[in-house]
Write an enzyme that holds these catalytic residues in place. Structure first.
Site, PDB file in Angstrom:
ATOM      1  N   GLY A  48      31.174 -78.428  30.150  1.00 40.91           N
ATOM      2  CA  GLY A  48      32.527 -78.189  29.673  1.00 40.91           C
ATOM      3  C   GLY A  48      32.805 -79.104  28.500  1.00 40.91           C
ATOM      4  CD  GLN A  53      34.763 -84.124  26.449  1.00 38.17           C
ATOM      5  OE1 GLN A  53      34.989 -83.039  26.984  1.00 38.17           O
ATOM      6  NE2 GLN A  53      33.651 -84.815  26.664  1.00 38.17           N
ATOM      7  CB  CYS A 101      31.365 -87.612  30.637  1.00 43.67           C
ATOM      8  SG  CYS A 101      32.621 -87.162  29.434  1.00 43.67           S
ATOM      9  CG  LEU A 102      28.693 -83.450  26.795  1.00 49.23           C
ATOM     10  CD1 LEU A 102      29.180 -82.177  26.107  1.00 49.23           C
ATOM     11  CD2 LEU A 102      27.187 -83.599  26.652  1.00 49.23           C
ATOM     12  CG  HIS A 143      34.551 -84.099  34.048  1.00 53.64           C
ATOM     13  ND1 HIS A 143      33.876 -85.250  34.374  1.00 53.64           N
ATOM     14  CD2 HIS A 143      34.416 -83.954  32.701  1.00 53.64           C
ATOM     15  CE1 HIS A 143      33.355 -85.772  33.270  1.00 53.64           C
ATOM     16  NE2 HIS A 143      33.669 -84.992  32.243  1.00 53.64           N
ATOM     17  CD  GLU A 144      35.017 -80.743  30.569  1.00 47.97           C
ATOM     18  OE1 GLU A 144      35.565 -81.134  29.511  1.00 47.97           O
ATOM     19  OE2 GLU A 144      33.898 -81.161  30.921  1.00 47.97           O
ATOM     20  CG  HIS A 147      37.729 -85.174  28.979  1.00 50.79           C
ATOM     21  ND1 HIS A 147      37.393 -86.462  28.623  1.00 50.79           N
ATOM     22  CD2 HIS A 147      36.621 -84.644  29.549  1.00 50.79           C
ATOM     23  CE1 HIS A 147      36.135 -86.702  28.950  1.00 50.79           C
ATOM     24  NE2 HIS A 147      35.648 -85.611  29.526  1.00 50.79           N
TER      25      HIS A 147
END
Length: 190
Positions: A48, A53, A101-102, A143-144, A147
């Site tokens: 995601g 981000q 996470c990215l 999670h997304e 953000h």
């Protein structure tokens, strides 16, 4: 267009994203943002990606799991675009699962997530979106959406002793976590 993903420490990750007016969703600006999020997520093998981000403070995120090499144990999730998401927890129960996470490269850690949620928002056409998500997939959505509220998974960790590099996770924790995921999928579905 593939965008640069900001890393932990960037003020952009701590911004609370602004809602998108439903009338703005068809605009070239929002549609291009969605396309860029999808392309960037896929290029990075992410499960995601939220607009914050890529340093865009708007409540837009994309989620997709399709035999993802970074998360081979995650059940597939079809490409989902969610604008102005809202979550309702459907149970008091929590599962404690590893996340990565990215924007927090090379690390994984255990986070408590609700295993049954109701997701509401708009799709990329501006239509109402409403569905339930369970198990590991429910954690991916949470999670997304975190953000968009300026949070990263490390903020949700109750015990930092589970924090590990990707290599140490693979060596010491991945097999056990895969077994846990199998049990979660049996209990909740994807």
């Amino acid at each position: 267009m593939i965008r640069k993903i900001v890393q932990i420490g960037s003020p952009a990750l701590r911004q609370i994203a602004n809602a998108v007016a439903q009338s703005d969703i068809p605009s070239n600006n929002i549609q291009s943002l969605i396309d860029d999020l999808i392309e960037t997520m896929r290029d990075s093998n992410g499960a995601g990606l939220a607009a914050t981000q890529i340093a865009v403070p708007l409540r837009v995120c994309v989620i997709e799991v399709n035999k993802n090499p970074r998360y081979p144990y995650k059940p597939d999730i079809p490409l989902t675009v969610i604008i102005n998401p809202k979550i309702t927890f459907l149970t008091e129960e929590r599962i404690n699962v590893y996340e990565g996470c990215l924007s927090v490269p090379n690390l994984r850690g255990k986070v408590d997530r609700c295993p049954e949620i109701l997701v509401e928002g708009f799709d990329r056409e501006g239509r109402d979106l409403k569905f339930t998500s369970k198990g590991i997939s429910a954690g991916t959505f949470q999670h997304e959406f975190d953000h968009l509220d300026g949070l990263v998974f490390t903020d949700r960790m109750h015990d930092n002793s589970s924090l590990s590099t990707i290599d140490e996770f693979a060596l010491n924790h991945e097999d056990e976590f895969k077994r846990q995921v199998i049990n979660i999928v049996k209990t909740y579905g994807s």
